[in-house]
Design an enzyme around this catalytic site. Structure first.
Site, PDB file in Angstrom:
ATOM      1  N   GLU A   1      -5.948 -10.897  -1.050  1.00 34.54           N
ATOM      2  CA  GLU A   1      -6.789 -10.706   0.080  1.00 34.54           C
ATOM      3  C   GLU A   1      -8.116 -10.635  -0.380  1.00 34.54           C
ATOM      4  O   GLU A   1      -8.954  -9.710   0.084  1.00 34.54           O
ATOM      5  CB  GLU A   1      -6.121  -9.301   0.655  1.00 34.54           C
ATOM      6  CG  GLU A   1      -4.809  -9.313   0.877  1.00 34.54           C
ATOM      7  CD  GLU A   1      -4.330  -7.940   1.822  1.00 34.54           C
ATOM      8  OE1 GLU A   1      -5.025  -7.499   2.386  1.00 34.54           O
ATOM      9  OE2 GLU A   1      -2.973  -7.919   1.942  1.00 34.54           O
TER      10      GLU A   1
ATOM     11  N   GLU B   1       0.894  -1.229  -0.096  1.00 29.37           N
ATOM     12  CA  GLU B   1       0.124   0.089  -0.153  1.00 29.37           C
ATOM     13  C   GLU B   1       0.649   1.322   0.106  1.00 29.37           C
ATOM     14  O   GLU B   1       0.648   2.118   0.858  1.00 29.37           O
ATOM     15  CB  GLU B   1      -0.722   0.129   1.268  1.00 29.37           C
ATOM     16  CG  GLU B   1      -1.825  -1.185   1.245  1.00 29.37           C
ATOM     17  CD  GLU B   1      -2.838  -1.389   2.425  1.00 29.37           C
ATOM     18  OE1 GLU B   1      -2.761  -0.478   3.470  1.00 29.37           O
ATOM     19  OE2 GLU B   1      -3.530  -1.987   2.553  1.00 29.37           O
TER      20      GLU B   1
HETATM   21  C1  XIL Z   1      -5.834  -6.689   8.598  1.00 29.73           C
HETATM   22  C2  XIL Z   1      -5.864  -7.837   9.400  1.00 29.73           C
HETATM   23  O1  XIL Z   1      -6.539  -8.849   8.869  1.00 29.73           O
HETATM   24  C3  XIL Z   1      -6.398  -7.376  10.662  1.00 29.73           C
HETATM   25  O2  XIL Z   1      -6.498  -8.510  11.813  1.00 29.73           O
HETATM   26  C4  XIL Z   1      -5.664  -6.157  11.329  1.00 29.73           C
HETATM   27  O3  XIL Z   1      -6.233  -5.914  12.505  1.00 29.73           O
HETATM   28  C5  XIL Z   1      -5.647  -5.196  10.382  1.00 29.73           C
HETATM   29  O4  XIL Z   1      -5.120  -5.698   9.192  1.00 29.73           O
HETATM   30  N1  XIL Z   1      -4.762  -4.804   3.908  1.00 29.73           N
HETATM   31  C6  XIL Z   1      -3.635  -5.505   4.302  1.00 29.73           C
HETATM   32  C7  XIL Z   1      -3.805  -6.377   5.436  1.00 29.73           C
HETATM   33  O5  XIL Z   1      -2.742  -5.570   3.563  1.00 29.73           O
HETATM   34  O6  XIL Z   1      -2.515  -6.833   6.100  1.00 29.73           O
HETATM   35  C8  XIL Z   1      -4.699  -5.940   6.401  1.00 29.73           C
HETATM   36  O7  XIL Z   1      -5.133  -7.064   7.336  1.00 29.73           O
HETATM   37  C9  XIL Z   1      -5.950  -5.794   5.759  1.00 29.73           C
HETATM   38  C10 XIL Z   1      -5.921  -4.626   4.579  1.00 29.73           C
END
Ligand code: XIL
Length: 347
Positions: A259, A153
């Protein structure tokens, strides 16, 4: 005339039927139906204490991304003090189950330990601190973790660089330095850039591709792009996803749908979990799976869902809304979204 109408109506129903997602079981493992890795983001404590969760993770998936366990706050809680205990046990679990581990993430703006956020020093000191983190972590997992989200990001939706501590203290070239450091730590590892809204925001997608083309032309190794795909049924549209995928395919990267979750609650607050919404979610998952399979085989890194069940999703707490974005329901039963995944794989 009337006959024509009848034919059109009949064809419409046939078309809808063909598009319908059938209710299914999860007796056949998703990964056994795919010729690319099927992944899931996991939590080590759920794996340890939740039998239903563990059963699904071990049977359905052949790739694992640690949801939080490899982030900087987990791995380097104090400056120079690395804690690999939980991460190592997760890697051991995956290896026992013949599952690939995808490392997530070496650099980000969130989930940094406090000391890192407050680090003081000149640019050289910041580069050294970043290098130490990246190289200690990559070397620790050498031979076990063969791919990493090096930077997560780094771009805004409008294509600008995101303001973060790395940009502030090192400058724009923190990205190329990060990829270089990771590559030097383990030259066999695959290096990814990972972000959200790549399919939704054309400017973001273009900015990312342009930036990394520049790095590649300087000889920096960048192997793949992760599209997070935290999406809604209608947003981004299927066309937008296809366009982004095509652009990344053309630029010759490995592609990770890294994701995946499909939210239902666009307006926030509470919502009704209707069959209609579950069906639409199932259809979107099928379409995503179909789109992934249009990618040339050698560029398919895998599809990863961001959690197992609606109970484990980060969405409701992070965005403070009711939502049901994952493959399994809160009783760990497969949803139509699971069935859509399965149908997309056997299409
Ligand atoms: C999220 C996790 O799933 C949560 O448990 C944590 O509290 C916050 O982060 N983008 C990403 C991930 O790259 O690392 C994030 O994961 C969600 C958004």
């Amino acid at each position: 005339m009337k006959i024509h109408y009848l034919i059109i109506i009949a064809l419409f129903f046939v078309a809808c039927k063909a598009d319908e997602i059938e209710i299914c079981t999860d007796e056949v493992a998703l990964h056994s139906l795919a010729d690319f890795p099927i992944g899931v983001a996991v939590s080590p404590s759920e794996l340890q204490y939740n039998a239903a969760y563990q059963e699904i993770v071990t049977t359905q998936f052949n790739s694992i991304t640690p949801g939080n366990a490899f982030k900087p706050d987990a791995l380097q809680p104090s400056e120079g003090v690395f804690d690999f205990e939980v991460a190592d046990s997760l890697v051991a679990f995956a290896m026992r189950n013949n599952q690939r581990i995808h490392g997530h993430t070496l650099l980000w703006h969130n989930q940094l330990p406090n000391w890192m956020n407050r680090f003081s020093g000149d640019r050289t000191a910041w580069i050294k601190m970043m290098k130490t983190h990246i190289q200690t972590v990559v070397r620790h997992f050498e031979g076990r973790v063969k791919s990493w989200d090096v930077v997560n990001e780094a771009f805004e939706d409008n294509g600008d660089f995101r303001e973060n501590i790395w940009l502030e203290h090192i400058g724009k070239d923190y990205l190329e330095l990060a990829f270089e450091f990771a590559q030097k730590a383990d030259s066999t590892v695959l290096l990814f850039y990972n972000d959200y809204n790549i399919a939704l925001k054309n400017r973001k997608c273009r900015a990312i591709l342009e930036h990394f083309e520049g790095l590649k032309s300087k000889g920096i190794q960048v192997d793949g792009i992760g599209l997070q795909l935290h999406i809604f049924n209608r947003i981004p549209t299927n066309n937008e996803i296809e366009n982004a995928v095509n652009a990344i395919v053309e630029a010759e990267y490995l592609i990770h749908f890294s994701e995946i979750d499909i939210s239902m609650n666009w307006t926030g607050g509470s919502m009704n979990l209707t069959t209609n919404r579950l069906e639409r979610q199932g259809r979107k998952m099928k379409v995503l799976t179909n789109i992934f399979q249009t990618i040339p085989k050698k560029q398919q890194f895998g599809m990863t869902v961001w959690g197992v069940s609606d109970l484990d999703s980060w969405i409701p707490s992070f965005f403070e809304r009711e939502d049901y974005p994952l493959l399994y329901d809160t009783n760990y039963e497969p949803k139509l979204m699971y069935c859509g995944f399965l149908e997309g794989l056997i299409d």
